[in-house]
Design an enzyme around this catalytic site. Structure first.
Site, PDB file in Angstrom:
ATOM      1  N   GLY A  90       1.986  -1.003   7.368  1.00 15.31           N
ATOM      2  CA  GLY A  90       0.560  -1.044   6.738  1.00 15.31           C
ATOM      3  C   GLY A  90       0.465   0.082   5.865  1.00 15.31           C
ATOM      4  CB  SER A  91      -2.482   1.551   4.319  1.00 17.50           C
ATOM      5  OG  SER A  91      -2.959   2.550   5.600  1.00 17.50           O
ATOM      6  CB  THR A  92       1.140   5.079   1.810  1.00 22.50           C
ATOM      7  OG1 THR A  92       1.790   3.950   1.245  1.00 22.50           O
ATOM      8  CG2 THR A  92       1.572   6.262   1.433  1.00 22.50           C
ATOM      9  CD  GLU A  93      -6.275   6.418   4.178  1.00 21.78           C
ATOM     10  OE1 GLU A  93      -6.303   5.400   3.552  1.00 21.78           O
ATOM     11  OE2 GLU A  93      -7.057   6.812   4.605  1.00 21.78           O
ATOM     12  N   GLY A 134       0.452   5.398   7.473  1.00 27.61           N
ATOM     13  CA  GLY A 134       1.545   5.818   7.891  1.00 27.61           C
ATOM     14  C   GLY A 134       1.930   7.409   7.752  1.00 27.61           C
ATOM     15  CB  CYS A 137       3.914  -4.867   1.221  1.00 28.18           C
ATOM     16  SG  CYS A 137       5.030  -5.728   1.697  1.00 28.18           S
ATOM     17  CD  GLU A 189      -0.556  -1.322  -1.509  1.00 25.69           C
ATOM     18  OE1 GLU A 189      -1.125  -0.530  -0.524  1.00 25.69           O
ATOM     19  OE2 GLU A 189       0.405  -2.299  -1.202  1.00 25.69           O
TER      20      GLU A 189
END
Ligand code: NAD
Length: 489
Positions: A238-241, A243, A294, A393
């Site tokens: 999923g998103s880096t945030e 993660g 991604c 992104e």
């Protein structure tokens, strides 16, 4: 041939096979579909039409507890099965996915908005391939890591995003099950349907109860699952945030963690490249699947001497892309996954222009379908490396074009990012290809092609694109305790 278009207009060709969708779906816990204990549910909207598609249960803490308890009960017997028997279950799942492929493709397209030709030709076959591939490993784990004893980790929580719903479920479930683990899977809140249909397949093939559990819901459900003390391994895509939050939460808990996160992947086109081939790779890499990939090649770095020619070819090719009804077999670019994601993309289109870049949007093929979430493909010129559209992104069909003079500068610009998921290198010279590929910091580097996947090759990122690998022999490792023979794991 339409007067305004340079290509043929086709008559509509909507996919017509039946794929039943119920009015509402429950959670899949301990081999059965059940309501959420507190009765919570959410709407699922069809991105192609903007209309209600179905409703699904939202798992609360008590449901998370029940699913983890079911997976915990099932795990010892699943791990104790002869490994070839575990492999047989995976083969059966793969075969059922093949047999029901058309139905799965329609569900994926209606639920997520991607064009039917992509769900049909990529998502569903690749998902089946993953189950076939890991079925083969189930009874060969000791050979995968010679000299080491391979034992399962236990109960795995797997949280996945909306861009490849069934494929991401397959990437995670297949290796975990092959290694003798049991799973609680949480699909994304905008795309729960194929994970729930996969749960039905688990029932059909007689998978023992509790080995796979599927909890639907949004971020709160994911957070409760990730934090559950009965979970031994967390796999998140999923998103880096999100993660980063999960990494903080897991720190010190003893849980294993793998993260597959966002990206801002570069293409490097050198002046000696086959430019038509490169442009085709770029178009496929960013515009198809709405840029919801991604590893989408969202930054184009092109050598100054061929920049004008590449941009001209790109502009022409972009006009040939058919944006429209995801269920139509002629559609190249379907619907954006949700109203929220469309808003994000449009925010970046405005921001890019405010920052001084020039936006070019395809205007081909008349009007877009009404009611759904659609965005035509576009690219930006006059982009500076510091612009937000070059650094963040966007997760949409938006390409930022920049130039370079020397290969050294290309590397420096390609690596000027907090991410490191993928890269594309386009050159006719083998030596240059190897030199650039070895210096770009990315988990996957494709040369003179892009977005090629195989169940046997590992995939994963560097830096803020995450850590751990999925696919191939590498994909087994996070799901195994590897010890020396005689030692306890
Ligand atoms: P997201 O992080 O918002 O959501 C992903 C999943 O996490 C969903 O199931 C969501 O419900 C859940 N979630 C949300 N908040 C949570 C929390 N606090 N705790 C636990 N779970 C939570 O991402 P998204 O918008 O669904 O997906 C797009 C992102 O995924 C992009 O950044 C994309 O690059 C990335 N992605 C990466 C890969 C890869 O292999 N690296 C593959 C696909 C997608």
């Amino acid at each position: 041939m339409s007067s305004s278009s340079t290509t043929w207009d086709y008559a509509p060709a909507p996919e017509s096979a039946p794929a039943e969708i119920a009015e509402a779906y429950g959670l899949f816990i301990d081999g059965e579909f059940i309501e959420a204990l507190d009765g919570g549910s959410m709407d699922s909207i069809e991105p192609g039409t903007g209309q209600l598609l179905t409703r699904f249960a939202v798992a609360g803490q008590a449901d998370v507890d029940a699913a983890v308890a079911a997976a915990t009960r099932a795990q010892p017997a699943w791990a104790a099965l002869p490994a070839r028997e575990r492999g047989k279950y995976l083969y059966r799942i793969a075969r059922r996915l093949q047999e029901r492929a058309r139905e799965f493709a329609i569900l994926e397209t209606r639920d997520g908005g991607k064009p039917i030709k992509e769900s049909r030709d990529v998502d569903i076959p690749e998902a089946a391939k993953h189950f076939f591939y890991y079925a083969g490993w189930a009874d060969k784990l000791d050979y995968a890591f010679p000299g080491r004893r391979a034992q399962p980790v236990g109960v795995c929580a797997q949280i996945i995003p909306w861009n490849f719903p069934l494929l991401m479920a397959a990437w995670k479930l297949a290796p975990a099950l092959a290694c003798g683990n049991t799973v609680v899977l949480k699909p994304a809140e905008t795309t729960p349907l194929t994970a729930l249909r996969l749960a039905e397949v688990c029932q059909e093939v007689g998978l023992p109860q509790g080995v796979v559990n599927v909890l639907t819901g949004a971020g709160e459900t994911g957070a409760a699952l990730a934090a559950h003390p009965g979970v031994q391994k967390l796999a998140f895509t999923g998103s880096t945030e999100v993660g980063k939050k999960l990494a903080e939460g897991v720190a010190g808990s003893g849980k294993r963690l793998t993260l597959e996160l966002g990206g801002k992947s570069p293409h490097i086109i050198c002046e000696d490249a086959s430019l038509d081939q490169a442009v085709e790779g770029i178009v496929q890499g960013i515009f198809f699947n709405q840029g919801h990939v991604c590893c989408a090649g969202s930054r184009l770095l092109v050598q100054e001497s061929v920049q004008d020619e590449v941009v001209e070819k790109l502009a022409w090719r972009m006009q040939q892309i058919r944006v429209g009804d995801p269920l139509d077999k002629n559609t190249d670019l379907g619907a954006i996954n949700s109203a929220g994601q469309l808003e994000t993309i449009q925010r970046y289109l405005a921001l890019g222009q405010e920052e001084g870049a020039t936006l070019h949007e395809s205007g081909q093929f008349g009007t877009l379908p009404e009611g759904g979430y659609y965005q035509r493909p576009c690219y930006f010129e006059n982009v500076q490396p510091a612009h937000s559209i070059a650094r963040e992104e966007i997760f949409g069909p938006v390409l930022s074009v920049m130039s370079f003079r020397t290969p050294e500068e290309a590397i420096q610009r390609a690596n000027d990012t907090p991410y490191g998921l993928a890269a594309g290198i386009w050159t006719d010279k083998g030596s240059k290809m190897f030199e650039l590929a070895s210096r770009v910091r990315a988990g996957v580097v494709w040369c003179n092609t892009y977005n090629r996947f195989d169940a046997s090759s590992p995939f994963g990122g560097y830096q803020q694109s995450g850590f751990g690998r999925e696919g191939g022999r590498h994909g087994l490792k996070p799901y195994l305790k590897l010890t020396s023979w005689g030692a306890e794991g």
